[in-house]
Design a protein around this motif. Structure first.
Motif, PDB file in Angstrom:
ATOM      1  N   ALA A   1      34.825  44.897  40.166  1.00  0.00           N
ATOM      2  CA  ALA A   1      34.864  43.583  40.750  1.00  0.00           C
ATOM      3  C   ALA A   1      35.810  42.535  40.079  1.00  0.00           C
ATOM      4  O   ALA A   1      36.262  41.638  40.778  1.00  0.00           O
ATOM      5  N   ALA A   2      36.160  42.857  38.555  1.00  0.00           N
ATOM      6  CA  ALA A   2      37.475  42.049  37.862  1.00  0.00           C
ATOM      7  C   ALA A   2      38.563  42.186  38.787  1.00  0.00           C
ATOM      8  O   ALA A   2      39.459  41.205  39.016  1.00  0.00           O
ATOM      9  N   GLY A   3      38.847  43.444  39.224  1.00  0.00           N
ATOM     10  CA  GLY A   3      40.159  43.671  39.989  1.00  0.00           C
ATOM     11  C   GLY A   3      40.105  42.860  41.449  1.00  0.00           C
ATOM     12  O   GLY A   3      41.215  42.062  41.784  1.00  0.00           O
ATOM     13  N   GLY A   4      39.064  42.901  41.894  1.00  0.00           N
ATOM     14  CA  GLY A   4      38.704  42.288  43.167  1.00  0.00           C
ATOM     15  C   GLY A   4      39.154  40.486  43.022  1.00  0.00           C
ATOM     16  O   GLY A   4      39.375  39.750  43.707  1.00  0.00           O
ATOM     17  N   LEU A   5      38.558  40.184  41.870  1.00  0.00           N
ATOM     18  CA  LEU A   5      38.436  38.640  41.369  1.00  0.00           C
ATOM     19  C   LEU A   5      40.091  38.355  41.208  1.00  0.00           C
ATOM     20  O   LEU A   5      40.479  37.355  41.786  1.00  0.00           O
ATOM     21  N   VAL A   6      40.679  39.133  40.525  1.00  0.00           N
ATOM     22  CA  VAL A   6      42.464  38.929  40.312  1.00  0.00           C
ATOM     23  C   VAL A   6      42.950  38.968  41.596  1.00  0.00           C
ATOM     24  O   VAL A   6      43.905  38.250  41.784  1.00  0.00           O
ATOM     25  N   TYR A   7      42.656  39.931  42.428  1.00  0.00           N
ATOM     26  CA  TYR A   7      43.221  40.009  43.761  1.00  0.00           C
ATOM     27  C   TYR A   7      43.101  38.611  44.654  1.00  0.00           C
ATOM     28  O   TYR A   7      43.919  38.044  45.254  1.00  0.00           O
ATOM     29  N   LEU A   8      41.720  38.233  44.397  1.00  0.00           N
ATOM     30  CA  LEU A   8      41.197  37.036  45.097  1.00  0.00           C
ATOM     31  C   LEU A   8      42.055  35.715  44.469  1.00  0.00           C
ATOM     32  O   LEU A   8      42.758  34.845  45.354  1.00  0.00           O
ATOM     33  N   ILE A   9      42.132  35.582  43.377  1.00  0.00           N
ATOM     34  CA  ILE A   9      42.749  34.323  42.683  1.00  0.00           C
ATOM     35  C   ILE A   9      44.273  34.577  42.625  1.00  0.00           C
ATOM     36  O   ILE A   9      44.937  33.358  42.658  1.00  0.00           O
ATOM     37  N   SER A  10      44.670  35.635  42.902  1.00  0.00           N
ATOM     38  CA  SER A  10      46.232  35.702  42.975  1.00  0.00           C
ATOM     39  C   SER A  10      46.808  35.548  44.424  1.00  0.00           C
ATOM     40  O   SER A  10      47.834  35.474  44.697  1.00  0.00           O
TER      41      SER A  10
ATOM     42  N   GLY B   1      32.005  49.481  37.274  1.00  0.00           N
ATOM     43  CA  GLY B   1      31.687  48.476  38.399  1.00  0.00           C
ATOM     44  C   GLY B   1      32.239  46.991  38.130  1.00  0.00           C
ATOM     45  O   GLY B   1      32.772  46.366  38.825  1.00  0.00           O
ATOM     46  N   MET B   2      32.103  46.548  36.789  1.00  0.00           N
ATOM     47  CA  MET B   2      32.513  45.305  36.322  1.00  0.00           C
ATOM     48  C   MET B   2      34.066  45.450  36.625  1.00  0.00           C
ATOM     49  O   MET B   2      34.631  44.354  36.970  1.00  0.00           O
ATOM     50  N   ALA B   3      34.626  46.317  36.192  1.00  0.00           N
ATOM     51  CA  ALA B   3      36.121  46.584  36.281  1.00  0.00           C
ATOM     52  C   ALA B   3      36.658  46.338  37.672  1.00  0.00           C
ATOM     53  O   ALA B   3      37.610  45.763  38.155  1.00  0.00           O
TER      54      ALA B   3
ATOM     55  N   GLY C   1      32.138  46.623  43.341  1.00  0.00           N
ATOM     56  CA  GLY C   1      31.960  46.542  42.023  1.00  0.00           C
ATOM     57  C   GLY C   1      30.310  46.161  41.697  1.00  0.00           C
ATOM     58  O   GLY C   1      29.797  46.860  40.927  1.00  0.00           O
ATOM     59  N   LEU C   2      29.856  45.090  42.425  1.00  0.00           N
ATOM     60  CA  LEU C   2      28.540  44.872  42.129  1.00  0.00           C
ATOM     61  C   LEU C   2      27.465  45.766  42.463  1.00  0.00           C
ATOM     62  O   LEU C   2      26.592  46.196  41.760  1.00  0.00           O
ATOM     63  N   LEU C   3      27.668  46.516  43.654  1.00  0.00           N
ATOM     64  CA  LEU C   3      26.766  47.514  44.049  1.00  0.00           C
ATOM     65  C   LEU C   3      26.884  48.573  43.322  1.00  0.00           C
ATOM     66  O   LEU C   3      25.945  49.267  42.887  1.00  0.00           O
TER      67      LEU C   3
END
Length: 303
Positions: free
Chosen positions: A133-142, A129-131, A289-291
């Motif tokens: 969420a991290a992928g979503g974070l990378v997509y967001l910041i990029s 789940g953390m992975a 990912g959080l869920l």
């Protein structure tokens, strides 16, 4: 009816929302209010507001607080004195979105620290789940663009913020590790931590004041301090401390992945910045990912 864990996660989301606003105002007013000035007066006001309601409880629970001993000053130094002082210092030289992005290192620090210090290694599903969420974070910041991701730049303030995140991870893990010694009402514990942590900022505030001066006490600046004292301090800390106690340090830390999402939403509401497709996709992946990471494990009966 919402379960105990549901209330805890709701509180964690509320804390992260308040801290997203804290990062925005820290950056927006970094020229008007010096960092240690904001940190000091924030906690002075928060302590003044809370103390009348907890003074009697502190006296009633003095034996339990005395039993906690040296642990209380350490927790106060980490969570009250250090973290926000570092965050506000970081805001002097980096953007609000960078503050929230660097803050998302917290789950990794807490997952590893929880395993090493508490023996609480998360299940495989939590790592997966953390992975996500991290992928979503990378997509967001990029912003959905690899070119944009490779062109991101980080500054001195980002390194200061990284130190702040490490401090907050230690604070969160300390709350969990010493939960047995901190068996007092949440408001009482917060009041004691404020009383112990605020004076530790004073010498650094005085040094800053002697070098750069203070702030102009106008309505806007006072409103900023009031927001940080009420929402980023009282509301957020109570919600966070309860969430850590209920669901554990590692799962609580996962909520910080939502800080960039909330920052984007607050920017849309307050600054008129439009929400784009990458906001929705990145935010959706983070929520998923959080869920996955925080969903309770269902134990099947053995027949």
């Amino acid at each position: 009816m919402p379960t105990r864990n549901a209330w805890a996660f709701g509180g964690l989301l509320l804390a992260v929302l308040c801290w997203s606003g804290n990062a925005l105002v820290a950056r927006a007013f970094h020229e008007a209010i010096p960092p240690l000035t904001l940190a000091f007066w924030r906690w002075v006001l928060a302590t003044g507001l809370l103390l009348p309601f907890v003074a009697r409880s502190i006296w009633t629970h003095r034996a339990a607080l005395r039993a906690a001993g040296w642990r209380l000053p350490i927790v106060a130094a980490l969570g009250i004195s250090s973290y926000n002082s570092l965050l506000y210092s970081a805001a002097q030289s980096t953007e609000a979105i960078n503050l929230t992005l660097v803050n998302t290192c917290l789950p990794l620090f807490t997952f590893i620290g929880g395993g090493l210090l508490l023996g609480e290694w998360p299940a495989r599903r939590a790592w997966f789940g953390m992975a996500i969420a991290a992928g979503g974070l990378v997509y967001l910041i990029s912003r959905g663009s690899w070119v944009a991701f490779t062109s991101l730049s980080f500054q001195t303030g980002d390194l200061i913020m990284l130190a702040a995140v490490l401090v907050w991870a230690l604070y969160t893990l300390s709350l969990r590790r010493w939960a047995g010694f901190l068996q007092v009402p949440p408001l009482t514990l917060l009041g004691v931590l404020m009383l112990l942590g605020t004076p530790l900022i004073l010498p650094f505030y005085l040094f800053e004041f002697s070098n750069v001066g203070g702030f102009t006490p106008n309505l806007i600046n006072l409103s900023v301090i009031a927001y940080t004292a009420i929402f980023a301090s009282l509301v957020a800390y109570l919600s966070w401390n309860h969430g850590v106690k209920t669901v554990g340090a590692a799962k609580a830390a996962m909520a910080t992945y939502l800080m960039p999402v909330f920052t984007a939403i607050l920017g849309w509401l307050l600054l008129g910045e439009g929400l784009q497709r990458f906001h929705w996709i990145g935010g959706g992946l983070i929520f998923a990912g959080l869920l996955l990471a925080t969903r309770p494990t269902v134990r099947r009966a053995v027949r």
